[in-house]
Motif scaffolding. Structure first.
Motif, PDB file in Angstrom:
ATOM      1  N   GLU A  67       0.838  -1.143  -0.179  1.00 34.07           N
ATOM      2  CA  GLU A  67       0.089   0.120   0.087  1.00 34.07           C
ATOM      3  C   GLU A  67       0.871   1.302  -0.008  1.00 34.07           C
ATOM      4  OE1 GLU A  67      -3.382   0.563  -0.302  1.00 34.07           O
ATOM      5  OE2 GLU A  67      -3.331  -1.632  -0.762  1.00 34.07           O
ATOM      6  N   SER A  68       2.052   1.283   0.810  1.00 33.43           N
ATOM      7  CA  SER A  68       2.746   2.336   0.930  1.00 33.43           C
ATOM      8  C   SER A  68       3.525   2.475  -0.562  1.00 33.43           C
ATOM      9  CB  SER A  68       4.037   2.007   1.910  1.00 33.43           C
ATOM     10  OG  SER A  68       4.960   3.047   1.914  1.00 33.43           O
ATOM     11  N   SER A  69       3.873   1.535  -0.919  1.00 36.97           N
ATOM     12  CA  SER A  69       4.635   1.694  -2.531  1.00 36.97           C
ATOM     13  C   SER A  69       3.665   2.074  -3.391  1.00 36.97           C
ATOM     14  CB  SER A  69       5.007   0.345  -3.201  1.00 36.97           C
ATOM     15  OG  SER A  69       5.508   0.392  -4.217  1.00 36.97           O
ATOM     16  N   ARG A  70       2.146   1.723  -3.333  1.00 37.01           N
ATOM     17  CA  ARG A  70       1.280   2.113  -4.307  1.00 37.01           C
ATOM     18  C   ARG A  70       1.041   3.827  -4.054  1.00 37.01           C
ATOM     19  NH1 ARG A  70      -4.081  -1.021  -4.921  1.00 37.01           N
ATOM     20  NH2 ARG A  70      -2.641  -2.414  -6.203  1.00 37.01           N
ATOM     21  N   PHE A  71       0.996   4.272  -2.644  1.00 37.85           N
ATOM     22  CA  PHE A  71       0.866   5.417  -2.518  1.00 37.85           C
ATOM     23  C   PHE A  71       1.871   6.499  -3.132  1.00 37.85           C
ATOM     24  CE2 PHE A  71       1.549   9.328   0.201  1.00 37.85           C
ATOM     25  CZ  PHE A  71       0.236   9.792  -0.001  1.00 37.85           C
ATOM     26  N   LYS A  72       3.141   6.059  -2.950  1.00 46.29           N
ATOM     27  CA  LYS A  72       4.198   6.933  -3.619  1.00 46.29           C
ATOM     28  C   LYS A  72       4.231   6.823  -5.059  1.00 46.29           C
ATOM     29  CE  LYS A  72       7.684   5.675   0.151  1.00 46.29           C
ATOM     30  NZ  LYS A  72       8.945   4.913   0.306  1.00 46.29           N
ATOM     31  N   MET A  73       3.757   5.697  -5.525  1.00 45.53           N
ATOM     32  CA  MET A  73       3.442   5.690  -7.098  1.00 45.53           C
ATOM     33  C   MET A  73       2.667   6.676  -7.505  1.00 45.53           C
ATOM     34  SD  MET A  73       2.872   2.536  -9.758  1.00 45.53           S
ATOM     35  CE  MET A  73       1.227   2.160  -8.957  1.00 45.53           C
ATOM     36  N   THR A  74       1.368   6.633  -6.800  1.00 44.27           N
ATOM     37  CA  THR A  74       0.344   7.470  -7.488  1.00 44.27           C
ATOM     38  C   THR A  74       0.714   9.048  -7.082  1.00 44.27           C
ATOM     39  OG1 THR A  74      -0.878   7.167  -5.265  1.00 44.27           O
ATOM     40  CG2 THR A  74      -1.533   5.759  -7.165  1.00 44.27           C
ATOM     41  N   LYS A  75       1.306   9.269  -5.991  1.00 41.18           N
ATOM     42  CA  LYS A  75       1.779  10.524  -5.638  1.00 41.18           C
ATOM     43  C   LYS A  75       2.754  11.209  -6.733  1.00 41.18           C
ATOM     44  CE  LYS A  75       3.237  13.296  -1.659  1.00 41.18           C
ATOM     45  NZ  LYS A  75       3.434  13.280  -0.250  1.00 41.18           N
ATOM     46  N   SER A  76       3.561  10.078  -7.165  1.00 44.75           N
ATOM     47  CA  SER A  76       4.726  10.569  -8.067  1.00 44.75           C
ATOM     48  C   SER A  76       4.005  11.143  -9.337  1.00 44.75           C
ATOM     49  CB  SER A  76       5.547   9.580  -8.356  1.00 44.75           C
ATOM     50  OG  SER A  76       6.387   9.884  -9.387  1.00 44.75           O
ATOM     51  N   ASN A  77       2.732  10.035  -9.748  1.00 44.08           N
ATOM     52  CA  ASN A  77       2.229  10.556 -10.930  1.00 44.08           C
ATOM     53  C   ASN A  77       1.606  11.644 -10.991  1.00 44.08           C
ATOM     54  OD1 ASN A  77       2.814   7.894 -12.003  1.00 44.08           O
ATOM     55  ND2 ASN A  77       0.721   7.041 -11.479  1.00 44.08           N
ATOM     56  N   ARG A  78       1.196  12.293  -9.768  1.00 43.16           N
ATOM     57  CA  ARG A  78       0.538  13.646  -9.876  1.00 43.16           C
ATOM     58  C   ARG A  78       1.524  14.622 -10.731  1.00 43.16           C
ATOM     59  NH1 ARG A  78      -0.962  14.495  -3.484  1.00 43.16           N
ATOM     60  NH2 ARG A  78      -2.223  12.482  -3.327  1.00 43.16           N
ATOM     61  N   PHE A  79       2.886  14.597 -10.395  1.00 46.53           N
ATOM     62  CA  PHE A  79       3.572  15.329 -10.828  1.00 46.53           C
ATOM     63  C   PHE A  79       4.074  15.040 -12.488  1.00 46.53           C
ATOM     64  CE2 PHE A  79       8.104  16.596 -12.324  1.00 46.53           C
ATOM     65  CZ  PHE A  79       7.979  18.146 -12.168  1.00 46.53           C
ATOM     66  N   THR A  80       4.633  13.755 -12.446  1.00 50.16           N
ATOM     67  CA  THR A  80       5.134  13.133 -13.859  1.00 50.16           C
ATOM     68  C   THR A  80       4.038  13.310 -15.061  1.00 50.16           C
ATOM     69  OG1 THR A  80       4.738  10.952 -13.291  1.00 50.16           O
ATOM     70  CG2 THR A  80       6.809  11.899 -12.786  1.00 50.16           C
ATOM     71  N   PHE A  81       2.741  12.993 -14.413  1.00 48.43           N
ATOM     72  CA  PHE A  81       1.596  12.722 -15.406  1.00 48.43           C
ATOM     73  C   PHE A  81       1.393  14.564 -15.903  1.00 48.43           C
ATOM     74  CE2 PHE A  81      -3.004  13.073 -16.553  1.00 48.43           C
ATOM     75  CZ  PHE A  81      -3.061  12.326 -17.663  1.00 48.43           C
ATOM     76  N   GLY A  82       1.240  15.231 -15.136  1.00 47.98           N
ATOM     77  CA  GLY A  82       1.089  16.663 -14.916  1.00 47.98           C
ATOM     78  C   GLY A  82       1.797  17.402 -15.847  1.00 47.98           C
ATOM     79  N   VAL A  83       3.245  17.386 -15.628  1.00 48.55           N
ATOM     80  CA  VAL A  83       4.101  18.250 -16.295  1.00 48.55           C
ATOM     81  C   VAL A  83       4.244  18.182 -17.728  1.00 48.55           C
ATOM     82  CG1 VAL A  83       5.997  16.506 -16.452  1.00 48.55           C
ATOM     83  CG2 VAL A  83       6.542  18.974 -16.123  1.00 48.55           C
ATOM     84  N   GLY A  84       3.604  17.059 -18.277  1.00 47.59           N
ATOM     85  CA  GLY A  84       3.544  16.630 -19.634  1.00 47.59           C
ATOM     86  C   GLY A  84       2.464  17.700 -20.347  1.00 47.59           C
TER      87      GLY A  84
END
Length: 471
Positions: free
Chosen positions: A4-21
């Protein structure tokens, strides 16, 4: 807990990496969707006959390409590769649209028929490549998470970055191109081209970050191919997607008519196009604030309540804009109210559309992110085509294409400009709200039930497959 912790880190990272595009991507798109007509009328200084011909070509291509979007959605949904189904098309569309956007604003020294042929070819190719990128990019959103709140977070950051790109163009186009002309001694056309080229470079950089670092979370055990013959059924049988598309089409048409008239308004009605950049920066800030505070408002109000409030603000802004004197304080106040509401609506519409993916999967038994999200570019292109038609006809009708100075534009001309820019959009936006309010039914309770049912189906499918292996 570790998973669950790994998944949270992944989705939190996605906020930036998906958005910056979206920064450079939306810069490039804004230059074409909002300023292409201005480029043709004021930078290239084409005559009324050429403007009417090119308006007809732009409208025809946009409508044709809009109806191609669902086909591209099927292609993306059916893609199976080591890089997934979204990222290969994001990359191909990225490269193609970056190159063709630069070609469209290049000065080849052509006139008349030769200019029309080269422009048309460049525009057709840009539309095709941008479609690949756009559908693959936005349809990846539902695959990043099924949690509604996290989906709102990722969507809100994507819209923040996208609006940053939009308002770099809106606020920076005039002062930056003026700097190129006055300080670097560029021609007006070369200054515009340089701005377009920089936008294309930023698009490539931002999208490569998305491709490299954004991680897809949502996977299903049972994934079926979608036939071309099933494509329209995916859309027409998903009633919530259909109502969302109709409401979105009406709203976006009104919104794009207004925004695409913006630079013409400040040049010919306000008589000072340099204020357009200031106005754009203020509006960009108001949209940013709206997107940033949305997460707090969404904890206090339902989406339907937020939609209603945002529509109310947009309509209030339109009324104030129409009656405002030619004073930047009054015009700016109207714009802040209008675009704060519009900023919230951008995100609400995005997540409403994302939720129809699960609804379609629940109702039809098949998950089609890309076919469903093909509705968004379809709507944008169709809305943009109608907006271009309204703008092109209005400018020729009131004679702006023939004037040599803003001082030649009369008060009557300004009134007609404001009627097209402000009154027609209000009618469309009210119709959009009524359709959404009466017909869109997916709320949190219904969505949670859908997700629970989909998970049970997936577990049953896995258990059945396991039993078959054992037997």
């Amino acid at each position: 807990m570790k998973r669950e912790s790994s998944r949270f880190k992944m989705t939190k990272s996605n906020r930036f990496t998906f958005g910056v595009g979206t920064i450079g991507r939306d810069m490039s798109y804004t230059l074409i969707s909002m300023y292409l007509m201005f480029y043709l009328t004021d930078i290239m200084d084409l005559n009324a006959q050429m403007i009417l011909i090119l308006t007809a070509i732009i409208v025809t291509i946009r409508v044709f390409d809009a109806f191609n979007d669902p086909f591209m959605g099927v292609i993306v949904d059916n893609t199976r590769s080591r890089f997934g189904k979204f990222k290969p098309w994001i990359f191909v569309g990225l490269v193609g649209s970056a190159i063709t956007s630069v070609l469209m604003f290049s000065d080849f020294g052509l006139t008349d028929t030769a200019f029309i042929i080269v422009f048309t070819l460049s525009y057709v190719l840009w539309e095709l490549f941008f479609t690949m990128n756009d559908i693959a990019y936005w349809s990846m959103l539902p695959a990043l998470t099924q949690d509604q709140k996290e989906r709102e977070e990722i969507g809100s950051w994507a819209r923040v970055f996208a609006n940053l790109g939009v308002f770099i163009v809106v606020g920076g186009l005039i002062p930056i191109t003026n700097y190129f002309k006055n300080d670097l001694n560029m021609t007006e056309q070369n200054a515009f081209f340089t701005f377009v080229f920089i936008s294309a470079i930023l698009m490539v950089i931002g999208q490569l970050v998305t491709i490299r670092f954004t991680k897809v979370e949502v996977h299903f055990a049972k994934v079926e191919q979608t036939k071309i013959s099933e494509m329209f059924g995916v859309i027409l049988k998903n009633d919530q997607l259909l109502w969302a598309a109709i409401a979105m089409s009406l709203f976006m048409t009104g919104y794009m008519i207004t925004t695409n008239f913006g630079l013409h308004f400040f040049k010919y009605a306000y008589k000072d196009e340099s204020m357009y950049g200031v106005f754009g920066i203020v509006l960009g800030a108001s949209q940013m604030v709206a997107l940033l505070v949305f997460r707090f408002l969404s904890n206090q109000f339902t989406r339907k309540q937020l939609f209603t409030g945002a529509i109310g603000l947009v309509l209030l802004g339109y009324v104030l804009f129409f009656i405002a004197p030619m004073d930047i304080i009054w015009i700016g106040l109207a714009g802040i109210i209008m675009f704060f509401g519009q900023g919230m609506l951008q995100l609400i519409i995005l997540v409403l559309l994302a939720d129809t993916v699960e609804y379609g999967h629940y109702k039809l038994g098949k998950r089609n992110e890309s076919v469903s999200f093909a509705i968004q570019p379809f709507v944008n292109k169709l809305s943009g085509a109608i907006a271009s038609l309204v703008i092109g006809v209005t400018l020729v009708w009131i004679g702006i294409t023939e004037v040599t100075s803003p001082s030649e534009v009369t008060d009557t001309d300004v009134l007609y400009l404001k009627l097209s820019m402000l009154v027609l959009p209000v009618i469309l936006i009210i119709a959009s709200y009524l359709i959404y309010y009466k017909c869109y039914k997916i709320d949190k309770k219904m969505y949670d039930q859908i997700i629970e049912t989909l998970k049970k189906r997936d577990d049953e499918f896995l258990a059945q497959n396991e039993d078959n292996k054992i037997s």
